[in-house]
Design an enzyme around this catalytic site. Structure first.
Site, short mmCIF file in Angstrom:
data_model
loop_
_atom_site.label_atom_id
_atom_site.label_comp_id
_atom_site.label_asym_id
_atom_site.label_seq_id
_atom_site.Cartn_x
_atom_site.Cartn_y
_atom_site.Cartn_z
N ASN A 53 -15.77 105.90 116.47
CA ASN A 53 -15.34 104.95 115.43
C ASN A 53 -14.04 104.27 115.81
O ASN A 53 -13.87 103.05 115.66
CB ASN A 53 -15.15 105.67 114.10
CG ASN A 53 -16.45 106.08 113.44
OD1 ASN A 53 -17.52 105.65 113.86
ND2 ASN A 53 -16.36 106.91 112.42
N HIS A 75 -28.69 89.32 108.64
CA HIS A 75 -28.48 90.74 108.39
C HIS A 75 -29.44 91.29 107.34
O HIS A 75 -29.45 92.47 107.04
CB HIS A 75 -27.03 90.96 107.94
CG HIS A 75 -26.56 92.37 107.97
ND1 HIS A 75 -26.26 93.06 106.82
CD2 HIS A 75 -26.35 93.23 109.00
CE1 HIS A 75 -25.86 94.29 107.13
NE2 HIS A 75 -25.92 94.42 108.44
N TYR A 93 -28.96 108.27 108.44
CA TYR A 93 -28.34 107.28 107.55
C TYR A 93 -28.96 107.36 106.17
O TYR A 93 -30.19 107.38 106.04
CB TYR A 93 -28.54 105.86 108.08
CG TYR A 93 -27.69 105.45 109.26
CD1 TYR A 93 -27.07 106.39 110.08
CD2 TYR A 93 -27.53 104.11 109.59
CE1 TYR A 93 -26.30 106.01 111.16
CE2 TYR A 93 -26.77 103.71 110.68
CZ TYR A 93 -26.16 104.67 111.46
OH TYR A 93 -25.41 104.29 112.54
N HIS A 150 -25.07 104.82 103.74
CA HIS A 150 -25.20 103.46 104.23
C HIS A 150 -25.83 102.51 103.21
O HIS A 150 -25.86 101.30 103.40
CB HIS A 150 -26.05 103.48 105.51
CG HIS A 150 -26.09 102.21 106.28
ND1 HIS A 150 -27.18 101.37 106.28
CD2 HIS A 150 -25.17 101.60 107.07
CE1 HIS A 150 -26.93 100.31 107.03
NE2 HIS A 150 -25.72 100.43 107.53
#
Length: 690
Positions: free
Chosen positions: A43, A434, A467, A595
């Site tokens: 990260n 997206h 996720y 998420h």
């Protein structure tokens, strides 16, 4: 009311500290704690490649002009980032030392070049000769020679060499650690089969330095690891003679030339070598020069060898089949009758793949249209799409070539899809796509049927195992009509494409229109609160940083709307003193990566609820094609709200995001993050009742 905001980059560092806290928690299984250290490191690498690089570019402009975009002057934020990162690095090093002590209790140890047995020394020499040496080419460093090209994601050894009877200064070299080719970890032979010894590749190389430099006759060596993080921005030119894919390829090559944004090194490195590297990299005090421990590029530890005692995954961490698909009925037939909400990773991802496989084989299916943002390697979804095209279906795949750090793999998919006859779309200029959408069209009994899905996460069967996301499988006519509108825009983008997107009724879409509709929902809650009636909102997102929406949240809190927020990472809102209702905001960090994006509005008891691909960020709402689907089935609405309430009522490891500028969280000593386990039990109970 004076308005206060947290700088987004400082709040992100607080999120990453919560990841580090998972590694600190002794109640978390040891192999997962090592993995959390790897996640923290990975990260941070991306943060420096993207956000810190952006802040440094912003400093080239007048800071007063751009401070509003960052909520503080970039120079001030960068200074605070360096302070926080150095503190976090110290916490990281202490945590890693404690973990190594626990590893020893499990009879697992990491060996260096200085503590090998005779048998292990022979093994390491042979391993280097047979596996490593062909990939190792040292580069000698001299004061008057230019700095060689440094790979952004690679780890290096800085080597100082001299002869014992030499009166001159040391000579220096750098060696790139070839972990991309041979792996980072080497398992060593042991006398006791219960013991596990692991050696890092850089230590294998360090042990063999006398052999590598035997030509020069050196007899003293000091080797220390370091790495350089570079600006990952891709400068895409406006040459009209090249197509977009070619521009992406050129941008990837230009990324190699990115300026360093961070230099991390072993604090025991030879001082003269350290100074030489800093000079050759053209680093200054404004750059992040961070001393650390012996080990760097810790992201590889996400894949640390399985050397611990057998760890059986708890029942609460295993995926199960959604009750709608337990009876062997075709997925297509199920969703033509009823909407199905899948919640990953609690539910298995298999129905999504099965739906596409069925469509590939169904002679009545005429077309499949899908957005593919980050496909898995060896993607089963891609395989189904390819076979659909081979079976004569019209297949359209939207590939977002600008998906950061996935550009190369998306170019690879493009080259794979197009020869199969798949129509590959690459989006709209200056906008990322997206949205997570799929529509399948079939013709049966003189009727056209359309069905598909909308998701909060990528169509990636691998990340769906870790996720936390939601996906609605549906044949709702309104949703399918709106998905078709989005694809029509993507197929033939025109200057007035916003006019087309504005006609969507069942989907909230970006750019622009999602923010407008969210504000309309909030205004309704404000109106109800001012009238003394029940007004409530629940927002779940990865990030909340959009100024306009935060100000609208402030307005709602001031009016008395009950606002609860679950935000994993960036959270720029601050509770103001004069709010009638304080905003309750928590962050959940645990084994699964939260998420999902969900929005709930009480709306006079009608309870409007959406799942969305968009975060509450300026980049999502103004510069991306995004979509949020309204959930209309009463049972599914209740299911989603119940899951949100389970997480909001978690008083254990869910961190409370408070009003302090540092976006600190409340530390506690509770054993587990109950919300993910309780979500599993809740969804499993719904299945067992059937």
């Amino acid at each position: 009311m004076s308005l206060h905001f947290n700088p987004r980059d400082i709040t992100w560092l607080s999120f990453n500290e919560r990841v580090l806290q998972e590694a600190m928690d002794e109640n978390v299984p040891l192999h997962l704690r090592i993995r959390f250290l790897g996640i923290f490191s990975n990260n941070l690498d991306e943060f420096f490649r993207v956000r810190v690089a952006g802040l440094k570019r912003a400093m080239d402009f007048k800071e007063k002009v751009i401070a509003e975009s960052f909520y503080q002057p970039p120079s001030k934020i960068l200074q605070r980032i360096n302070e926080i990162v150095i503190t976090q690095q110290a916490d990281f090093d202490r945590t890693w030392k404690r973990i190594q002590v626990e590893m020893a209790d499990h009879k697992v140890s990491i060996k260096t070049s200085k503590n090998l047995s005779a048998k292990q020394k022979e093994f390491v020499r042979q391993y280097f000769d047979e596996v490593v040496e062909a990939n190792v080419i040292p580069i000698l460093l001299h004061e008057n020679t230019p700095m060689p090209y440094m790979r952004d994601k690679s780890l290096y050894l800085g080597v100082a060499m001299r002869k014992k009877d030499w009166n001159y200064h040391s000579n220096y070299a750098i060696i790139e650690i070839p972990s991309r080719f041979v792996g980072r970890f080497v398992l060593l032979p042991t006398e006791n089969p219960e013991e596990k010894n692991v050696m890092l590749l850089e230590d294998v190389i360090t042990f063999n330095l006398p052999h590598i430099f035997s030509y020069f006759g050196y007899d003293e060596f000091a080797a220390n690891a370091f790495k350089v993080t570079k600006d990952a921005e891709m400068n895409i030119d406006n040459d009209i003679k090249t197509n977009f894919a070619e521009k992406i390829e050129k941008g990837l090559k230009n990324r190699r030339k990115g300026k360093p944004t961070r230099f991390v090194f072993d604090k025991d490195m030879d001082k003269a070598l350290l100074e030489l590297l800093i000079r050759k990299l053209n680093l200054s005090k404004r750059d992040s020069i961070i001393p650390g421990g012996k080990i760097h590029n810790f992201k590889h530890f996400m894949d640390f060898p399985d050397v611990f005692e057998y760890y059986k995954k708890p029942v609460e961490r295993t995926s199960f089949t959604h009750q709608a698909f337990e009876h062997g009925e075709r997925v297509t037939d199920v969703i033509l009758k009823n909407d199905v909400l899948l919640s990953f990773p609690y539910h298995t991802y298999t129905p999504v793949i099965d739906l596409l496989r069925e469509a590939a084989m169904d002679p009545d299916v005429k077309s499949i249209q899908i957005t593919a943002y980050r496909l898995a390697s060896n993607s089963k979804i891609s395989n189904a799409l390819i076979y659909a095209a081979r079976n004569g279906k019209e297949v359209t795949v939207m590939l977002e070539l600008q998906a950061r750090f996935d550009e190369e793999s998306n170019l690879m998919w493009k080259e794979m899809f197009e020869p199969e006859g798949i129509n590959v779309l690459i989006g709209i200029p200056d906008k990322k796509v997206h949205a997570k959408l799929c529509v399948i069209k079939k013709r049966a009994n003189n009727k056209t049927l359309q069905y598909g899905f909308v998701s909060t996460g990528n169509f990636n069967e691998k990340t769906a195992k870790i996720y936390g996301d939601h996906l609605i499988m549906t044949s709702d006519r309104g949703i399918m009509a709106d998905i078709n509108k989005v694809f029509n825009v993507l197929k033939k983008p025109k200057e007035d494409y916003l006019t087309v997107l504005k006609t969507c009724k069942s989907l909230m879409v970006c750019p622009q229109f999602m923010r407008e509709k969210i504000m309309q929902h909030i205004d309704k809650e404000i109106e109800e609160a001012k009238a003394g009636r029940k007004a409530e909102m629940i927002i779940k997102a990865n990030s909340v940083s959009d100024r306009a929406l935060i100000i609208k949240l402030y307005e709602a809190a001031e009016a008395g709307v009950v606002i609860r927020v679950i935000v994993r990472g960036i959270y720029c809102a601050v509770n103001q003193k004069d709010f009638k209702q304080k905003i309750k905001a928590i962050s959940i960090v645990d084994e699964y990566l939260e998420h999902a994006r969900v929005m709930y509005f009480y709306n006079k008891g009608s309870e409007d609820i959406y799942i969305s691909s968009a975060d509450w960020m300026n980049r999502n709402l103004d510069y991306r094609i995004e979509a949020a689907a309204k959930i209309t089935d009463k049972n599914l609405k209740k299911e989603l709200k119940d899951i949100l309430n389970i997480q909001l009522n978690d008083n254990m490891k869910a961190r409370i995001l408070d009003k302090k500028l540092s976006n600190e969280y409340i530390k506690n000593d509770e054993k587990d993050c109950r919300s993910q386990i309780e979500t599993y039990r809740y969804l499993k109970a719904k299945t067992s009742k059937k």
